[in-house]
Scaffold this motif. Structure first.
Motif, short mmCIF file in Angstrom:
data_model
loop_
_atom_site.label_atom_id
_atom_site.label_comp_id
_atom_site.label_asym_id
_atom_site.label_seq_id
_atom_site.Cartn_x
_atom_site.Cartn_y
_atom_site.Cartn_z
N GLY A 19 12.60 54.84 -80.83
CA GLY A 19 11.90 55.97 -80.09
C GLY A 19 12.55 55.83 -78.73
N ARG A 20 11.72 55.29 -77.80
CA ARG A 20 12.62 55.34 -76.37
C ARG A 20 12.41 53.83 -75.80
N GLU A 31 4.02 40.99 -69.19
CA GLU A 31 4.76 42.23 -69.09
C GLU A 31 3.88 43.43 -70.04
N THR A 32 3.73 44.53 -69.40
CA THR A 32 2.83 45.63 -69.90
C THR A 32 3.80 46.91 -70.23
N VAL A 33 3.59 47.67 -71.41
CA VAL A 33 4.27 48.72 -71.67
C VAL A 33 2.88 49.89 -72.12
N THR A 34 3.48 50.90 -72.15
CA THR A 34 2.58 52.14 -72.60
C THR A 34 3.39 53.10 -73.39
N GLY A 35 2.57 53.37 -74.37
CA GLY A 35 3.05 54.57 -75.42
C GLY A 35 2.34 55.11 -76.31
N TYR A 36 2.55 56.25 -77.16
CA TYR A 36 1.65 56.90 -77.77
C TYR A 36 1.49 56.12 -79.32
N ASP A 37 2.41 55.28 -79.65
CA ASP A 37 2.46 54.57 -81.07
C ASP A 37 2.41 52.99 -80.97
N LEU A 38 1.40 52.52 -81.33
CA LEU A 38 1.29 51.06 -81.20
C LEU A 38 2.57 50.38 -82.27
N GLY A 39 2.68 50.63 -83.21
CA GLY A 39 3.60 50.33 -84.13
C GLY A 39 5.14 50.29 -83.26
N GLU A 40 5.58 51.55 -82.91
CA GLU A 40 6.67 51.73 -82.15
C GLU A 40 6.72 50.74 -81.03
N HIS A 67 9.00 42.32 -88.76
CA HIS A 67 7.81 42.92 -89.69
C HIS A 67 6.96 43.79 -88.91
N SER A 68 6.12 44.16 -89.57
CA SER A 68 5.22 45.24 -89.02
C SER A 68 4.11 44.28 -88.21
N ILE A 69 3.06 44.96 -87.78
CA ILE A 69 2.02 44.16 -87.04
C ILE A 69 1.26 43.27 -88.06
N THR A 70 1.19 41.98 -87.77
CA THR A 70 0.55 41.17 -88.88
C THR A 70 -0.95 40.86 -88.75
N ASN A 71 -1.22 41.12 -87.82
CA ASN A 71 -2.77 41.16 -87.39
C ASN A 71 -3.30 41.82 -86.52
N LEU A 72 -4.33 42.45 -86.40
CA LEU A 72 -5.08 43.34 -85.40
C LEU A 72 -6.45 43.46 -85.47
N ARG A 73 -7.05 42.67 -84.53
CA ARG A 73 -8.60 42.64 -84.47
C ARG A 73 -9.27 42.98 -83.18
N THR A 78 -16.21 49.51 -77.48
CA THR A 78 -15.49 50.74 -76.90
C THR A 78 -15.90 51.02 -75.39
N ARG A 79 -14.97 51.52 -74.83
CA ARG A 79 -14.98 51.84 -73.43
C ARG A 79 -14.80 53.32 -73.19
N LYS A 80 -14.95 54.07 -72.17
CA LYS A 80 -14.79 55.29 -71.88
C LYS A 80 -13.16 55.73 -72.09
N PRO A 81 -12.97 56.77 -72.75
CA PRO A 81 -11.60 57.13 -72.88
C PRO A 81 -11.09 57.46 -71.41
N SER A 82 -9.79 57.05 -71.04
CA SER A 82 -9.16 57.19 -69.91
C SER A 82 -7.77 57.54 -69.88
N ALA A 83 -7.22 57.30 -71.14
CA ALA A 83 -5.66 57.63 -71.32
C ALA A 83 -5.34 58.11 -72.59
N GLN A 84 -4.15 58.77 -72.94
CA GLN A 84 -3.82 59.22 -74.04
C GLN A 84 -2.96 58.41 -74.87
N THR A 85 -2.44 57.06 -74.03
CA THR A 85 -1.50 56.31 -74.45
C THR A 85 -2.18 55.07 -74.85
N TRP A 86 -1.52 54.09 -75.60
CA TRP A 86 -1.56 52.71 -75.68
C TRP A 86 -1.36 51.91 -74.72
#
Length: 101
Positions: A19-20, A31-40, A67-73, A78-86
């Motif tokens: 991707g990018r 360190e923090t990153v942002t993007g549209y796809d968590l897997g990417e 490997h792919s994401i091995t655990n997601l919990r 839920t909070r108010k939506p504020s952005a279009q990215t992860w």
């Protein structure tokens, strides 16, 4: 032969670009990153991550290199939506025996 829609390329520095994101540059703790796809965003990464979805939901993720994401919990309500990215922040490293499990 790879088509023009493929997200994977290789750059002149010897790292892979998915991707990018330059995969050879792994995230450091806090360190923090942002993007549209968590897997990417977590492709090629290893560690413990805090991820905030576009809708505001907060998750804890475990990723292992190769490997792919091995655990997601979910870790909050839920909070108010504020952005279009992860938004993903690395919060810890895996111990060597965890990386191979």
């Amino acid at each position: 032969m790879l088509g023009s829609s493929c997200l994977y390329t290789q750059n002149s520095l010897g790292g892979e670009i998915w991707g990018r994101k330059l995969v050879s540059e792994m995230l450091k703790v806090n360190e923090t990153v942002t993007g549209y796809d968590l897997g990417e965003l977590l492709h090629g990464e290893a560690g413990l991550f805090e991820a905030i979805a576009p809708g505001g939901d907060k998750f804890q993720c475990v990723a292992r290199s190769g490997h792919s994401i091995t655990n997601l919990r979910p870790i909050s309500e839920t909070r108010k939506p504020s952005a279009q990215t992860w938004r993903v922040r690395k919060i810890g490293e895996l111990r060597s025996e965890q990386e191979t499990a």
